[in-house]
Every structure is written in structure tokens, then in C-alpha cells.
Design an enzyme around this catalytic site. Sequence first.
Site, PDB file in Angstrom:
ATOM      1  N   GLY A  46       8.366   7.756 -12.399  1.00 57.71           N
ATOM      2  CA  GLY A  46       8.051   7.823 -11.263  1.00 57.71           C
ATOM      3  C   GLY A  46       8.823   7.076 -10.211  1.00 57.71           C
ATOM      4  O   GLY A  46       9.752   6.324 -10.308  1.00 57.71           O
ATOM      5  N   ASP A  73     -20.580 -18.335  25.149  1.00 56.17           N
ATOM      6  CA  ASP A  73     -20.019 -17.051  24.281  1.00 56.17           C
ATOM      7  C   ASP A  73     -18.776 -17.056  23.746  1.00 56.17           C
ATOM      8  O   ASP A  73     -17.659 -17.126  24.641  1.00 56.17           O
ATOM      9  CB  ASP A  73     -20.423 -15.832  25.026  1.00 56.17           C
ATOM     10  CG  ASP A  73     -21.845 -15.611  25.346  1.00 56.17           C
ATOM     11  OD1 ASP A  73     -22.657 -15.222  24.494  1.00 56.17           O
ATOM     12  OD2 ASP A  73     -22.131 -15.822  26.473  1.00 56.17           O
ATOM     13  N   ASP A 130     -17.516 -23.973  27.167  1.00 52.77           N
ATOM     14  CA  ASP A 130     -18.198 -22.419  27.420  1.00 52.77           C
ATOM     15  C   ASP A 130     -18.980 -22.176  26.284  1.00 52.77           C
ATOM     16  O   ASP A 130     -19.315 -22.687  25.381  1.00 52.77           O
ATOM     17  CB  ASP A 130     -16.679 -21.748  27.609  1.00 52.77           C
ATOM     18  CG  ASP A 130     -17.180 -19.902  27.544  1.00 52.77           C
ATOM     19  OD1 ASP A 130     -17.839 -19.748  28.602  1.00 52.77           O
ATOM     20  OD2 ASP A 130     -16.666 -19.288  26.590  1.00 52.77           O
ATOM     21  N   ASP A 155     -12.848 -19.585  25.804  1.00 51.22           N
ATOM     22  CA  ASP A 155     -12.131 -18.396  25.169  1.00 51.22           C
ATOM     23  C   ASP A 155     -11.708 -17.552  25.908  1.00 51.22           C
ATOM     24  O   ASP A 155     -11.109 -16.682  25.570  1.00 51.22           O
ATOM     25  CB  ASP A 155     -13.401 -18.079  23.853  1.00 51.22           C
ATOM     26  CG  ASP A 155     -14.262 -17.167  24.759  1.00 51.22           C
ATOM     27  OD1 ASP A 155     -14.891 -17.621  25.654  1.00 51.22           O
ATOM     28  OD2 ASP A 155     -14.288 -15.898  24.478  1.00 51.22           O
ATOM     29  N   LEU A 174      11.117  11.600  -3.541  1.00 46.30           N
ATOM     30  CA  LEU A 174      12.579  11.011  -3.712  1.00 46.30           C
ATOM     31  C   LEU A 174      13.710  12.110  -4.270  1.00 46.30           C
ATOM     32  O   LEU A 174      14.659  12.027  -4.095  1.00 46.30           O
ATOM     33  CB  LEU A 174      12.658   9.873  -4.797  1.00 46.30           C
ATOM     34  CG  LEU A 174      11.870   8.521  -4.160  1.00 46.30           C
ATOM     35  CD1 LEU A 174      11.555   7.449  -5.362  1.00 46.30           C
ATOM     36  CD2 LEU A 174      12.659   7.914  -2.769  1.00 46.30           C
ATOM     37  N   ARG A 201       6.620  15.721 -11.273  1.00 47.30           N
ATOM     38  CA  ARG A 201       5.659  15.155 -12.290  1.00 47.30           C
ATOM     39  C   ARG A 201       4.580  16.391 -12.022  1.00 47.30           C
ATOM     40  O   ARG A 201       4.511  16.852 -11.021  1.00 47.30           O
ATOM     41  CB  ARG A 201       4.913  13.801 -11.762  1.00 47.30           C
ATOM     42  CG  ARG A 201       5.853  12.644 -12.194  1.00 47.30           C
ATOM     43  CD  ARG A 201       4.922  11.373 -11.771  1.00 47.30           C
ATOM     44  NE  ARG A 201       4.393  11.303 -10.450  1.00 47.30           N
ATOM     45  CZ  ARG A 201       3.122  11.756 -10.057  1.00 47.30           C
ATOM     46  NH1 ARG A 201       2.176  12.174 -10.962  1.00 47.30           N
ATOM     47  NH2 ARG A 201       2.882  11.790  -8.888  1.00 47.30           N
ATOM     48  N   LYS A 225       2.046  18.590  -5.552  1.00 49.47           N
ATOM     49  CA  LYS A 225       3.497  19.058  -5.505  1.00 49.47           C
ATOM     50  C   LYS A 225       3.859  20.277  -5.478  1.00 49.47           C
ATOM     51  O   LYS A 225       4.961  20.653  -5.101  1.00 49.47           O
ATOM     52  CB  LYS A 225       4.300  18.491  -7.088  1.00 49.47           C
ATOM     53  CG  LYS A 225       4.156  17.185  -7.184  1.00 49.47           C
ATOM     54  CD  LYS A 225       5.001  16.057  -6.360  1.00 49.47           C
ATOM     55  CE  LYS A 225       4.884  14.709  -6.885  1.00 49.47           C
ATOM     56  NZ  LYS A 225       5.705  13.828  -5.951  1.00 49.47           N
ATOM     57  N   ARG A 267       2.134  -0.266 -12.956  1.00 53.66           N
ATOM     58  CA  ARG A 267       2.652  -0.144 -14.287  1.00 53.66           C
ATOM     59  C   ARG A 267       3.856  -1.235 -13.925  1.00 53.66           C
ATOM     60  O   ARG A 267       4.548  -1.246 -13.025  1.00 53.66           O
ATOM     61  CB  ARG A 267       3.342   1.215 -14.144  1.00 53.66           C
ATOM     62  CG  ARG A 267       2.380   2.227 -14.686  1.00 53.66           C
ATOM     63  CD  ARG A 267       2.545   2.593 -16.214  1.00 53.66           C
ATOM     64  NE  ARG A 267       1.511   3.640 -16.464  1.00 53.66           N
ATOM     65  CZ  ARG A 267       2.111   4.544 -17.109  1.00 53.66           C
ATOM     66  NH1 ARG A 267       3.172   4.670 -17.448  1.00 53.66           N
ATOM     67  NH2 ARG A 267       0.920   5.274 -17.632  1.00 53.66           N
TER      68      ARG A 267
HETATM   69  C1  GDG Z   1       5.410   8.243  -5.469  1.00 59.34           C
HETATM   70  C2  GDG Z   1       5.004   9.079  -4.273  1.00 59.34           C
HETATM   71  C3  GDG Z   1       7.144   8.830  -2.989  1.00 59.34           C
HETATM   72  C4  GDG Z   1      10.947  12.926 -12.071  1.00 59.34           C
HETATM   73  N1  GDG Z   1      11.192  13.916 -13.135  1.00 59.34           N
HETATM   74  C5  GDG Z   1      12.180  12.967 -13.852  1.00 59.34           C
HETATM   75  C6  GDG Z   1      12.601  11.918 -13.304  1.00 59.34           C
HETATM   76  N2  GDG Z   1      11.707  11.811 -12.148  1.00 59.34           N
HETATM   77  C7  GDG Z   1      11.995  10.871 -11.107  1.00 59.34           C
HETATM   78  C8  GDG Z   1      12.802  11.383  -9.976  1.00 59.34           C
HETATM   79  C9  GDG Z   1      12.152  10.593  -8.962  1.00 59.34           C
HETATM   80  C10 GDG Z   1      11.011  10.355  -9.472  1.00 59.34           C
HETATM   81  O1  GDG Z   1      10.732  10.719 -10.829  1.00 59.34           O
HETATM   82  C11 GDG Z   1       9.686  11.034  -8.684  1.00 59.34           C
HETATM   83  O2  GDG Z   1       9.707  10.302  -7.491  1.00 59.34           O
HETATM   84  P1  GDG Z   1       8.852  11.215  -6.000  1.00 59.34           P
HETATM   85  O3  GDG Z   1       9.168  10.652  -4.954  1.00 59.34           O
HETATM   86  O4  GDG Z   1       9.433  12.442  -6.038  1.00 59.34           O
HETATM   87  O5  GDG Z   1       7.184  11.178  -6.674  1.00 59.34           O
HETATM   88  P2  GDG Z   1       6.379  10.234  -7.108  1.00 59.34           P
HETATM   89  O6  GDG Z   1       6.525   9.714  -8.561  1.00 59.34           O
HETATM   90  O7  GDG Z   1       5.050  10.930  -7.051  1.00 59.34           O
HETATM   91  O8  GDG Z   1       6.106   8.823  -6.530  1.00 59.34           O
HETATM   92  C12 GDG Z   1       6.113   9.742  -3.562  1.00 59.34           C
HETATM   93  C13 GDG Z   1       7.440   7.519  -4.338  1.00 59.34           C
HETATM   94  O9  GDG Z   1       6.116   7.203  -4.875  1.00 59.34           O
HETATM   95  C14 GDG Z   1       8.146   6.420  -3.846  1.00 59.34           C
HETATM   96  O10 GDG Z   1       7.702   5.708  -2.838  1.00 59.34           O
HETATM   97  O11 GDG Z   1       8.429   9.077  -2.696  1.00 59.34           O
HETATM   98  O12 GDG Z   1       5.677  10.464  -2.331  1.00 59.34           O
HETATM   99  O13 GDG Z   1       3.935  10.105  -4.583  1.00 59.34           O
HETATM  100  O14 GDG Z   1      12.995   9.366  -8.773  1.00 59.34           O
HETATM  101  O15 GDG Z   1      14.237  11.322 -10.300  1.00 59.34           O
HETATM  102  N3  GDG Z   1      13.508  11.266 -13.609  1.00 59.34           N
HETATM  103  C15 GDG Z   1      14.252  11.683 -15.054  1.00 59.34           C
HETATM  104  N4  GDG Z   1      13.626  12.673 -15.570  1.00 59.34           N
HETATM  105  C16 GDG Z   1      12.769  13.617 -15.149  1.00 59.34           C
HETATM  106  O16 GDG Z   1      12.473  14.371 -15.730  1.00 59.34           O
HETATM  107  N5  GDG Z   1      15.166  10.820 -15.216  1.00 59.34           N
END
Ligand code: GDG
Length: 732
Positions: free
Chosen positions: A30, A506, A504, A684, A382, A279, A284, A9
Amino acid sequence: MRIVIVSNRLPVNIIKDKKTNNNKFQKSSGGLVTSIGAYTEKMTDLSYAWIGWPGVSITNKQDKEEITSSLKDIHSYPVFLSEKEMDKFYLGFCNRTIWPLFHYFPTITDFNKDQYEEYKSVNVKFLKTLSEIINPQEDIIWIHDYHLMLLPNLLRQEYPNLTIGFFLHIPFPAYEVFQLLPSKWRLEILEGMLGADLVGFHTHEYVDNFLRALLRFKGLENNFGIVNDKGRLVKIGTHPISIDYLKFSNTSKTPFVVNKVKEIHSQFNNQKILFSVDRLDYTKGILNRLLGFEHFLEHNPNWIQRIVLIIIVVPSRIGVYHYQQMKRQIDETIGRINGKFSTVDWIPIVYKFDSLDFENLIAFYNASDIMLVTPLRDGMNLVAKEFIASKTNKEGVLILSEMAGSAKELLEAIIINPNSVEEISDAIKLALDIPKEEQIQRIEKMQNRISRYNVFRWVSDYLNELNKIVLSQNQMESQFINEKVEEKIISLYLKSKKRIIILDYDGTLVEFTESPKSALPTKELIHLMHTLLQSNNVVAIVSGRDKETLQHWFENLNIILIAEHGAFYKYPNTSWRLYQNNIDLNWKKAINNILHLYTDRLPGSFIEEKTFSTVFHYRNADSETSLSFIPELNGHLQNFLANTNLKVYKGNKILEIKPSSIGKHNIVEILNLKEYDFCLAIGDDYTDEDMFKVLPENAITIKVGEISTLAKYNIKNPHQVRKLLEKLANAI
Ligand code: GDG
């Protein structure tokens, strides 16, 4: 230098404004966008481009052009994917195969060939878009996540010298789980990722899993996380992603958030607030969390009306069946729990199936007493780090699943196993009992860690590491024969009067095969030898092979054959001669007894008997078992042979036991090297080092492979050896 970020994305989605019918950008959600987006937003002097899907499937040419042109203003370049492509690629292979499997949900994993084929062609589509915009000399390409695991290698094939990083945001599963993928797919995926110079993961565990998969499926061993893939070094590293710490802590102090926190507190007056946000995803652990809370209420009725769980579920992947099913289950479970415990003026669970805007999210992080992060499996997570960073007064407790990558860093959280409803419930109870001072101490420690290791450190550490591995590759590359060296060799060759080429067999003239018997010389190789001989060269093949085999293969050529590493030799039209008489062979029986014990224990290994040596082959044995088994056998043999004139030599997937007086160092006398004014020697393995050691100063010595050596140069593989010899043969 420009960083080209490639992810499924783009950081923005395109949406149509219903009133004006114009295209609008909306920030996509995400973990990936949150973290990398923070970096690109802050680094104002950063030159970057972002390549990805723009969030909608567009068919109209004019719309495509308009979108492409307006995205350029924000450094973004779209890869347009049709609905059909998105269905099979994104909703299909990405989210019905890789996502569930890599998160340890094999029972809901689809293995659909059509979807995999689409995955491949979408990766190729990304390659095409990249090819249109990159500058291979200056750009660093950083590819993200499981949607694009084939892309690094596709790019590598087109641009051998491009700097490419790959980062996987989800777990890399244990070998047994990864093995569930059909053999062709899993191999292509490993090779796809290996196209990068640096392959990054969140935790050591994922790195170990990946290294183990490389060993088992590709036979690739690693040296401190560096693997050598056909002469190219690839680093496999741990880089735990982080957040823009200050963005969270500063936003927490804004008047809007401070007021919002007060509002939330007064709305839930006298209640402890438990909070969670994720999400919609079965990984989760949302259902487990609800059941854990239910268990808590059942066993701690004194908390009824004094506690509330605010749960935010952000819509995601609505098109995938398991997500719809889970949404239904969540709705039902919340309804049931609320029905069971609610009173006239209190409900235990406040549920929102929508996203929050950023300030509101921070306000909820701040207002809550306990944050519940209970994934069944999560690459990093995160949200856990964001909660800690947002806590301005440092009061609060984080309950964190041990299945999240972040549990490796956030050690002061209450770590639980999310599969146990009791553990979740007990953790809530424990969290409620933790005194304020201890809460502060715990949060402070975690804040110190995340504020230092923030997303900017994460990016710069990753890019430094990428740079380092590219430097090591260049260093290694400088040992390799290049065009200039080739020209020099050819010029010496042409100037000389009497030439000898010592080769050589092989691993030098031919590639290794599963069985030594099948590494026959091809017609082309015999023809090449003929051409070299016709150009008035003396050619000697110096091999560890037995004399019968060499004679059978090369009998019609006027070539000097040296067998068993210098024990026997034969000039054209003469018979075989023994280099040294009276060699004691009484040791063989005892050694064979030992080796037989080990072949029984290591399936796939076998013993090869030669006149003066015995070889233990393990190329076809299980690579992981061999890794611990061979040092044991080696140690056993070394002890046994201490104080004898026998030696154990470790070669390419073999151990060879032979008297130390026999070796390729004998060639100096056998070949009478003083006669020649051009001497080229190529080999080798360890036995060839004996030869390099004793050759005259002006000899051109070349080692096949990247290994450090006594030879003057390295060359990548037998194919390149044959090419070099062809050039020499055709030079006259
Ligand atoms: C993948 C991996 C890895 C969520 N709801 C809202 C919102 N969020 C934001 C959070 C956070 C992000 O989305 C979610 O990040 P996560 O790390 O928890 O999970 P994934 O989206 O599955 O991410 C994960 C990540 O990549 C990074 O490498 O940690 O394990 O699965 O930042 O704050 N933000 C807002 N409103 C919401 O309702 N504004």
C-alpha cells in the site's frame, strides 16, 4: 526528538510460518507503507516508533507478548484488534463508509451506527497504546489516514501541549458529499482532525474542501490556511506525497531488472506493452480501463496482435462485498474481451491477480510503452510517479486520470477523464503516436520534478511546517496570561487600596449565544459579582447592550453600569445619565433602509435597534454566504457614511453603526479613574480597544481571544475570565 508514526497497519504483517509455527514478519503493501517506510528505512539516524495493527487478530496472551517483544526490535508497537473489532472498524466503518464516501461513491456507502461506535472505540484503543509508549515532552506524533481521524483530538484532550501531525492519504471530499455523513459523526470527525497542529492533504483541492467543511459545519474561518480553534492555531496544508525516487531509478539499472526487461520484451516480441498495477479497488477504475482498451481494439483493428495489456491486480479487502463483486466483474470482462479478440497465437490482455515482488514490478514499469493509471478517484496515486522514476531510457507514455491527485503534478502525462471509454481509447492511440523525442522530453520533465520533490522532501517539508505552526502557537501562547502573570496581578491587587474592575459583558463574562437575548447572566456569575463587590472593589460593566437589559440583569448589585458603549451610565442607586446631549439621530432611518435590504438577502441576519446605534447581526446566517456578503454590506455602508461623523464597526458576527463620539473611551471621565491605584479592564472586541487605549499606564488590560490587541495580555475565553475573577475575589 523521536517521531511516532501511527497508522492503521504496521509496516509489517505478522504471519505464522506453517513449518516452524513461528511468527514471521512480511512487509505490508500500500501507498502509505511504501512512502513512509522508505523514509524510516533510509534515515538511519532517525529515532522513530511505529504504532499500528500487526495484520492478524491474536487472542492468545503468550502470542501477544512474543509479538510485542519481537516487534520492538524494529521500533514497532502493536495495537491488537479482535476479529469482531476489525470487522466493524476496518471492513465496516473505514471501508464501507469513509473509503467509498470520500472517493465519491455515496451510493455504496453504509451509514451504520454500530460500525461508527466501533470506529470510535478503536481510535480510543490506539490512544491507550500511544499513552503507554510516548514521551509527551519529546515525541512528535504523526497520525496517518482515514482510519484514525478521531485520534488527534483524543490525544489532544490527554496531552494539550503534545506536537501532533495528521495526514489524510485519501481525498477529502467536497462539502456536499461530506455533508452526507450524519451531523454528529461529521462534526466529531472534523473536531477529531483539528486536534492536530498540522492537518495535511495531498492537493489544494482537498485543503479547500476541508476548510469549507470547517466553515460550514463549525463556523471556523481561516487565515491563509490557519484556523483558530478555541484559541489554538491549526494549520491546514498541502503536502503532496512522493516516492523514494532513487530507489526506483537505481533498481531499474540492476542486472536483474535489466535482464527481466529483456525477457519481457522477447516474450511480447513486436508488441507494444500497456501496463497497469493497482490494488483491487473500485476507485482504481480497472473496469473502465478494460472497456477503454476494448474500445481501442474495436476502433483500431490494425493494432490487433501488435499490442498487449498486462494488468496486475493486487488482492485487497477481500472481506468487503463490493470488492468481491468487482473482482467477479473484472474476471468476466477480461474473459469476454480476450474471447472477442484473441487469435491462435495472441491474447490482448494478460492478467495476474496477485502481487509482484519489487524487482519484477520495476521491470514491468521499465518494459512497458504505456502506463495506464485510470482511477475514478485517488488521493495521490504513487504508481504513476513510480513508473516515471523507473524509466531509465525515458521512453514511454503515462496516461493519467484527472481524478488522481498526481495529475496536479504530472502535467506532461496524457490527462484523461476515466469515465469516458472514448477518452481512454483516444489516449492510447495518441500515446502510440507520440514520437520518441517527445516521450523523452515529457518523461524528463516529470523526472526532474519527482526527483527533487521526493518522499524525503515530503517528510521534511511536513515536519518543518509542523514545527512552524507549533512555534506560532508558542508565540501566541506567550501573550496569554499564565500562572506567573496571575500571581503578579493578585499581588498588585492585594497591595492596592482602591480598586476598580471594568468588565465588558458579551464574549468576556459570558460566551456568545445564538441570540443576544439568551446570553443571560447565570446565578454563578451574579454570585461572583457579589463576591467581588464584597471584597471592597468597585465593579463596572461596560457593554454595548441597552440600558434596560443591563439594569434588569444587574439591578440588585451595587455595580456601575455603562450601556451602549458609553452613551449611558448609571452609578448604584442613581438613575441613568446620558454622556453627551444633542446627539443627532436623523441618520437612523436611511441606514435602516439599507440594512433591511440586506437582511432580506441574508436569511438568519437581523437588526438590533439601540438608542444611539444600529446593529446588524449575522451570527445565525449561513457562514459561507456571510463571508462574501458582509464585505459587500460593509463597503456599501462605508461609502454611504463617508464624510459623516458616523462609523461602521466590525465586531464578533456583527456590524454596528454609531456616531464616532460615542465609545468606551468615555469611561475615563465616567469612572473618574484617577481615584484608583488598581485598575483591571477585560474585554473581547473592537469597542474594548477604545477603552484599552485610554486607560492609565499602570492599568492591567486583558483581551479575551487570541487577537492582537492594545491590551497587555490575552486570555483564552470567558470561562478563564471568570476563573481569574474568582481567584481575585478569593484572594482577600
Ligand atoms: C493510498 C491512497 C495515495 C501495488 N502493487 C504492488 C505494489 N504496489 C505498491 C505500489 C505503490 C503502492 O502499492 C500503491 O500506492 P497508491 O498510491 O497507488 O495507492 P493506495 O495503496 O490506494 O494508497 C493513494 C497513497 O495512499 C499514499 O498517500 O497515493 O491515493 O489511496 O507504492 O508500488 N508493490 C509491489 N508489488 C505489487 O504488486 N511490490
